[in-house]
Design an enzyme around this catalytic site. Structure first.
Site, short mmCIF file in Angstrom:
data_model
loop_
_atom_site.label_atom_id
_atom_site.label_comp_id
_atom_site.label_asym_id
_atom_site.label_seq_id
_atom_site.Cartn_x
_atom_site.Cartn_y
_atom_site.Cartn_z
N HIS A 76 -2.63 -3.92 3.30
CA HIS A 76 -2.70 -2.60 2.69
C HIS A 76 -3.91 -1.87 3.25
O HIS A 76 -4.96 -2.49 3.47
CB HIS A 76 -2.84 -2.76 1.17
CG HIS A 76 -3.12 -1.48 0.44
ND1 HIS A 76 -2.43 -0.32 0.69
CD2 HIS A 76 -4.02 -1.18 -0.54
CE1 HIS A 76 -2.89 0.64 -0.09
NE2 HIS A 76 -3.85 0.15 -0.85
N CYS A 190 1.28 3.13 3.20
CA CYS A 190 -0.18 3.24 3.09
C CYS A 190 -0.82 3.48 4.46
O CYS A 190 -1.72 4.32 4.59
CB CYS A 190 -0.76 1.99 2.45
SG CYS A 190 -0.38 0.49 3.35
C1 LIG Z 1 16.66 -7.36 5.80
C2 LIG Z 1 16.14 -8.48 5.00
C3 LIG Z 1 14.62 -8.41 4.81
C4 LIG Z 1 14.20 -8.92 3.46
C5 LIG Z 1 12.69 -8.97 3.35
C6 LIG Z 1 12.14 -7.72 2.69
C7 LIG Z 1 10.63 -7.64 2.79
C8 LIG Z 1 10.10 -6.40 2.14
C9 LIG Z 1 8.78 -5.90 2.58
C10 LIG Z 1 7.90 -6.84 3.36
C11 LIG Z 1 6.54 -6.32 3.72
C12 LIG Z 1 6.44 -4.86 4.09
C13 LIG Z 1 5.04 -4.47 4.47
C14 LIG Z 1 4.85 -2.96 4.48
C15 LIG Z 1 3.36 -2.58 4.53
C16 LIG Z 1 2.80 -2.38 3.14
C17 LIG Z 1 1.53 -1.54 3.22
C18 LIG Z 1 1.46 -0.63 2.04
O1 LIG Z 1 2.08 0.41 1.98
O2 LIG Z 1 0.73 -1.13 0.98
C19 LIG Z 1 0.81 -0.34 -0.19
C20 LIG Z 1 0.97 -1.25 -1.34
O3 LIG Z 1 2.05 -2.12 -1.17
C21 LIG Z 1 -0.31 -2.03 -1.62
O4 LIG Z 1 -0.17 -2.50 -2.88
P1 LIG Z 1 -1.37 -3.28 -3.58
O5 LIG Z 1 -1.76 -4.47 -2.80
O6 LIG Z 1 -0.91 -3.41 -4.98
O7 LIG Z 1 -2.61 -2.28 -3.48
C22 LIG Z 1 -2.73 -1.22 -4.36
C23 LIG Z 1 -4.18 -1.30 -4.87
O8 LIG Z 1 -5.05 -1.15 -3.77
C24 LIG Z 1 -4.39 -0.17 -5.87
O9 LIG Z 1 -5.79 0.01 -6.04
#
Ligand SMILES: CCCCCCCCCCCCCCCCCC(=O)OC[C@@H](O)COP(=O)(O)OC[C@@H](O)CO
Length: 315
Positions: A76, A190
């Site tokens: 993140h 993010c």
């Molecule tokens: C086709 C079959 C595939 C099946 C698998 C699915 C997998 C789904 C997703 C896997 C990983 C994706 C990674 C994307 C990058 C994420 C980066 C992002 O946008 O992070 C934002 C958020 O998720 C972060 O959340 P938290 O760790 O809760 O942070 C928020 C805190 O900092 C609030 O203060």
């Protein structure tokens, strides 16, 4: 005349003139932006203030699972600011209102024909930088120094970006893993927000330190040219042919949260069958559905460098 509409790739991310109030059905696991200012206001700095800019990165869900997702480079991203005159510091991040799963897959609700999405994402600006949260399993690195005037102009940009960019897109979709692949859809998450912010700072006159290694997480789907299918009204509306709608909802069915180990195993088998064997994926982008003719290597999570803007990158 049934002609194919001219399609530009990647499909531009659709912006809106306002952010809708989320549906009460959508419930967060953790409250969104709990310590941020309720109206999302960003404090005004004095034009002559000097503000340090920090790159913040930590594994997704680090506050709950520590470095677990860091082992898979699922990270993140956020930005820190520190006013060198007042000593006050701030964190700015962009993320899901209802967590990652809700932005990646929909709910199939009884009595509602169309898949139901809780896929809003938004910016959050709050006092303080939790050094341990970012440093322990990630990174906290100074990348620039800006004036209060640049900060205030950035704040105006953030407000507009946040008003119009209302939904989160997990997937990057392109033809293949090569650098010259055709990109069909870009993620909007993010890291995309952090990259837009760096670019805006650069255009406002910020100079970024160099060299600094800046890698970001993206999850890719690889496919041939996507086919536009339509939206809730044209696919799931009363006058519609139900076949496509049923195909889409049955595709998403195995992605629901599993209730048991048996259900998880059956769902995984069904996902492999759909995505790998039938080479099918239904993507939801701009609140519309697209058919993706999936191809090898199907899905991949990458952690690759996207350099900070500089005169040489022209970015
Ligand atoms: C086709 C079959 C595939 C099946 C698998 C699915 C997998 C789904 C997703 C896997 C990983 C994706 C990674 C994307 C990058 C994420 C980066 C992002 O946008 O992070 C934002 C958020 O998720 C972060 O959340 P938290 O760790 O809760 O942070 C928020 C805190 O900092 C609030 O203060």
């Amino acid at each position: 005349a049934g002609g194919r509409r001219e399609q530009t790739w990647p499909v531009p991310y659709r912006r809106f003139d306002h952010r809708p109030k989320p549906d009460p059905f959508c419930q967060p696991m953790y409250p969104f932006c709990p310590t941020g200012s309720p109206d999302g206001e960003i404090p005004q700095m004095k034009d002559q203030d000097i503000i340090e800019v920090y790159r913040l990165q930590t594994p997704v869900w680090e506050f709950k699972y520590g470095d677990l997702l860091g082992h898979f480079h699922i990270m993140h991203d956020a930005i820190g600011f520190r006013n060198m005159l007042t000593g006050k510091n701030y964190t700015m991040e962009w993320y899901e209102l209802f967590q990652l799963g809700n932005c990646t897959f929909p709910h199939l609700r009884p009595g509602i024909e169309a898949p139901f999405w809780c896929n809003q994402g938004a910016a959050c600006f709050y006092d303080g930088i939790d050094d341990l949260h970012w440093k322990e399993n990630g990174s906290l690195v100074k990348v620039s120094e800006i004036t209060g005037d640049i900060f205030n102009k950035l704040a105006q940009w953030v407000k507009e970006d946040n008003r119009t960019g209302i939904y989160y897109e997990t997937w990057t979709v392109q033809t293949d893993p090569s650098p010259n692949a055709t990109v069909w859809f870009k993620s909007y998450d993010c890291s995309a927000f952090v990259l837009r912010t760096y670019q805006t700072l650069f255009e406002l006159g910020a100079v970024f330190k160099s060299p600094i290694q800046t890698n970001y997480t993206r999850i890719f789907l690889y496919s041939g040219e996507p086919t536009y299918l339509g939206n809730d009204t044209t696919i799931f509306g009363l006058q519609c042919n139900k076949t496509l709608g049923k195909e889409i909802t049955s595709f998403y069915f195995p992605f629901r949260p599993p209730q048991s180990v048996k259900e998880l195993i059956l769902s995984l088998l069904e996902i492999v069958n759909k995505v790998v064997l039938e080479k099918t994926f239904y993507l939801y982008f701009n609140f519309e559905y697209w058919y993706l003719p999936i191809k090898k290597p199907y899905v991949k999570i990458t952690y690759e460098e996207i350099p900070l803007p500089s005169k040489s990158t022209g970015a």
